[in-house]
Design a protein around this motif. Structure first.
Motif, PDB file in Angstrom:
ATOM      1  N   THR A 428      35.930  36.101  35.860  1.00 47.83           N
ATOM      2  CA  THR A 428      36.037  37.488  36.324  1.00 47.83           C
ATOM      3  C   THR A 428      37.301  37.672  37.130  1.00 47.83           C
ATOM      4  OG1 THR A 428      33.624  37.664  36.466  1.00 47.83           O
ATOM      5  CG2 THR A 428      34.921  39.341  37.615  1.00 47.83           C
ATOM      6  N   PHE A 429      38.098  38.693  36.768  1.00 50.07           N
ATOM      7  CA  PHE A 429      39.286  39.056  37.534  1.00 50.07           C
ATOM      8  C   PHE A 429      39.228  40.558  37.769  1.00 50.07           C
ATOM      9  CE2 PHE A 429      43.784  40.276  37.984  1.00 50.07           C
ATOM     10  CZ  PHE A 429      44.159  39.413  39.005  1.00 50.07           C
ATOM     11  N   ALA A 430      38.832  40.948  38.984  1.00 51.33           N
ATOM     12  CA  ALA A 430      38.691  42.361  39.339  1.00 51.33           C
ATOM     13  C   ALA A 430      39.583  42.642  40.540  1.00 51.33           C
ATOM     14  CB  ALA A 430      37.231  42.694  39.653  1.00 51.33           C
ATOM     15  N   VAL A 431      40.844  42.901  40.269  1.00 50.31           N
ATOM     16  CA  VAL A 431      41.838  43.073  41.323  1.00 50.31           C
ATOM     17  C   VAL A 431      42.679  44.307  41.017  1.00 50.31           C
ATOM     18  CG1 VAL A 431      43.795  42.040  42.532  1.00 50.31           C
ATOM     19  CG2 VAL A 431      41.916  40.582  41.753  1.00 50.31           C
ATOM     20  N   PRO A 432      42.373  45.470  41.613  1.00 52.01           N
ATOM     21  CA  PRO A 432      43.228  46.648  41.422  1.00 52.01           C
ATOM     22  C   PRO A 432      44.638  46.378  41.940  1.00 52.01           C
ATOM     23  CG  PRO A 432      41.106  47.242  42.404  1.00 52.01           C
ATOM     24  CD  PRO A 432      41.199  45.751  42.444  1.00 52.01           C
ATOM     25  N   ASP A 433      45.644  46.810  41.187  1.00 47.57           N
ATOM     26  CA  ASP A 433      47.040  46.567  41.572  1.00 47.57           C
ATOM     27  C   ASP A 433      47.360  47.087  42.961  1.00 47.57           C
ATOM     28  OD1 ASP A 433      47.506  45.368  39.162  1.00 47.57           O
ATOM     29  OD2 ASP A 433      48.406  47.121  38.221  1.00 47.57           O
ATOM     30  N   ARG A 434      46.759  48.215  43.322  1.00 48.54           N
ATOM     31  CA  ARG A 434      47.089  48.834  44.606  1.00 48.54           C
ATOM     32  C   ARG A 434      46.663  48.013  45.802  1.00 48.54           C
ATOM     33  NH1 ARG A 434      42.507  51.237  46.682  1.00 48.54           N
ATOM     34  NH2 ARG A 434      40.729  51.367  45.251  1.00 48.54           N
ATOM     35  N   PRO A 446      40.759  36.153  32.000  1.00 52.30           N
ATOM     36  CA  PRO A 446      39.660  36.326  31.045  1.00 52.30           C
ATOM     37  C   PRO A 446      39.879  37.563  30.184  1.00 52.30           C
ATOM     38  CG  PRO A 446      38.959  36.895  33.265  1.00 52.30           C
ATOM     39  CD  PRO A 446      40.300  36.261  33.387  1.00 52.30           C
ATOM     40  N   SER A 447      39.253  37.592  29.020  1.00 54.02           N
ATOM     41  CA  SER A 447      39.387  38.714  28.099  1.00 54.02           C
ATOM     42  C   SER A 447      38.943  40.010  28.764  1.00 54.02           C
ATOM     43  CB  SER A 447      38.529  38.462  26.846  1.00 54.02           C
ATOM     44  OG  SER A 447      38.586  39.562  25.982  1.00 54.02           O
ATOM     45  N   GLY A 448      39.757  41.042  28.631  1.00 51.54           N
ATOM     46  CA  GLY A 448      39.433  42.350  29.190  1.00 51.54           C
ATOM     47  C   GLY A 448      39.944  42.586  30.576  1.00 51.54           C
ATOM     48  N   ALA A 449      40.490  41.548  31.239  1.00 47.51           N
ATOM     49  CA  ALA A 449      40.981  41.719  32.614  1.00 47.51           C
ATOM     50  C   ALA A 449      42.320  42.456  32.621  1.00 47.51           C
ATOM     51  CB  ALA A 449      41.145  40.349  33.266  1.00 47.51           C
TER      52      ALA A 449
END
Length: 449
Positions: A428-434, A446-449
């Protein structure tokens, strides 16, 4: 510019960086020489614009560094003329935007993109409800680079592949993280010209001496970082074990040294003050706890902490160094002002107003969790990390680096002030650019990140 603007230039840069929620800006979609289509009555007007019809500047914005049109991006337009203004506008797919002008006249218009690249043009607008055309080629300010040889205290270059984070004073900007090459060097690009006092932190938990460098535009300065000798002062010889160490509102004017193991807990409570270090040659069989208003210079354990390390209340220490520990918790107003160093560690939790200067794990860590208003300077994990999670108002002032991680997640306003660097994230990679002020550099996601 006059003091009558509704928005300052700095405030608008903050807005386009995405750190403040604002009403959406109506993008101006037009070709050079065309009139701007009127927005629906329900749509909001661009920031700083007037509801009355007025002169318009039809601007085409190009990337002066050779990137073509600056398409579908928000820029700040600063107008200096008969009536000063600052406008926030969005370009279309062709890089064009409509910039409202307060009144007819001659203006000096400066356009600034998100990355700080700017362009300035002189523009004449003859009459009300007229339209002028111009092209801006935004170019980033010239920067320099640092090519640093990183050596150990014997003068030998660090091994190839060692992560190195370079940190400095505020003018240096966010911390920069890179990999040592085959020749022992690491390169840092995009450094604003100036003189900086820099030091480097390595993934094996060592810290270099401070080095002063002067960086010039379009030039690379060559320097050397040398790691300090290990100053643990942990006794080498093994001696008698002790059952436990407990201090409650006591004052100790020297180091507390155990040449063997501490079979039970190490507890500093109340307003205990140890003007020295707690040095354990062997293992700590129980927990290591600093609570209340207790203070100690450093806690250094040559072996393992088989229980938990916990700082609570307003307990403080300059540094914690162990071989391994089950968990580390820093919460309340507790603080490790300097570094936490471990070869391996289980769960790390920093909560409330707790803080750690530098968290350096040489090998593996299970879970690093930052919550609330907690603060960590830098986070480095040399090998595998199961989970890195920051939420609420948690802040990493510098960089976060690791080899591989299963999950990396930033939510709820948590921020990373430097780079986010790793070889791979597997689940899981859930990191908003901001939420990351530096660069995100992860080879495999991972796929979809």
């Amino acid at each position: 510019m006059s003091a009558q603007r509704r928005w300052t230039f700095t405030a608008l840069l903050v807005l386009i960086a995405g750190t403040v929620a604002v009403a959406p800006v109506v993008p101006a979609v037009l070709a050079t020489g065309a009139s701007s289509p009127a927005p629906d009555a329900a749509d909001p007007s661009p920031v700083g614009s007037s509801p009355d019809a007025g002169p318009v500047l039809a601007a085409t914005i190009l990337d002066g560094d050779g990137g073509g049109a600056l398409a579908e991006t928000t820029v700040v337009a600063e107008l200096d003329g008969p009536t000063d203004a600052v406008e926030l506008v969005t370009t279309d797919a062709a890089g064009t935007a409509s910039i409202p002008v307060p009144e007819s006249g001659t203006y000096t218009v400066t356009v600034t993109a998100k990355d700080g690249a700017t362009a300035t043009e002189r523009v004449d607008i003859a009459a009300r409800e007229s339209e002028a055309e111009t092209t801006f080629e935004v170019e980033s300010a010239a920067t320099g680079a640092i090519d640093a040889l990183v050596t150990d205290d014997t003068g030998e270059p660090l091994p190839e592949g060692t992560w190195v984070t370079v940190t400095g004073d505020d003018a240096f900007g966010p911390d920069r993280t890179g990999l040592v090459g085959a020749d022992g060097s690491v390169s840092i690009d995009g450094v604003e010209p100036g003189t900086y006092d820099l030091r480097a932190l390595t993934s094996n938990g060592t810290e270099t001496e401070t080095t002063t460098v002067t960086v010039a535009a379009n030039e690379t300065v060559v320097t050397e970082f040398t790691t300090n000798s290990s100053d643990s002062e942990i006794p080498d010889d093994r001696g008698e074990d002790v059952d436990e160490l407990r201090f409650r509102s006591e004052a100790v004017d020297d180091d507390v040294v155990v040449y063997g193991d501490v079979e039970g807990d190490i507890v500093l409570a109340g307003d205990t003050r140890i003007d020295g270090d707690v040095l354990i040659a062997g293992d700590a069989g129980g927990d290591v706890v600093v609570r209340g208003a207790a203070t100690v210079d450093r806690i250094l354990v040559g072996g393992d902490v088989r229980g938990d390390i916990a700082l609570r209340g307003s307990g403080t220490t300059e540094a914690v160094a162990v071989d391994s520990a089950e968990t580390l918790t820093v919460r309340g107003n507790a603080a490790v002002d300097g570094s936490v160093e471990a070869a391996d560690i289980g769960d790390v939790t920093v909560a409330g107003s707790g803080s750690i200067g530098e968290l350096a794990v040489e090998n593996t860590a299970s879970r690093i969790k930052l919550t609330g208003g907690s603060t960590v300077g830098t986070v480095t994990v040399g090998a595998e990390l199961e989970t890195f999670e920051a939420r609420g108002g948690a802040t990493v002032d510098g960089s976060v680096s690791f080899a591989t991680a299963e999950t990396v997640r930033l939510t709820g306003g948590a921020t990373v002030g430097g780079d986010l660097v790793g070889d791979a994230v597997t689940q899981t990679f859930a990191v908003p650019d901001r939420l990351v002020e530096g660069d995100v550099s992860i080879d495999d996601l991972p796929s979809g990140a």
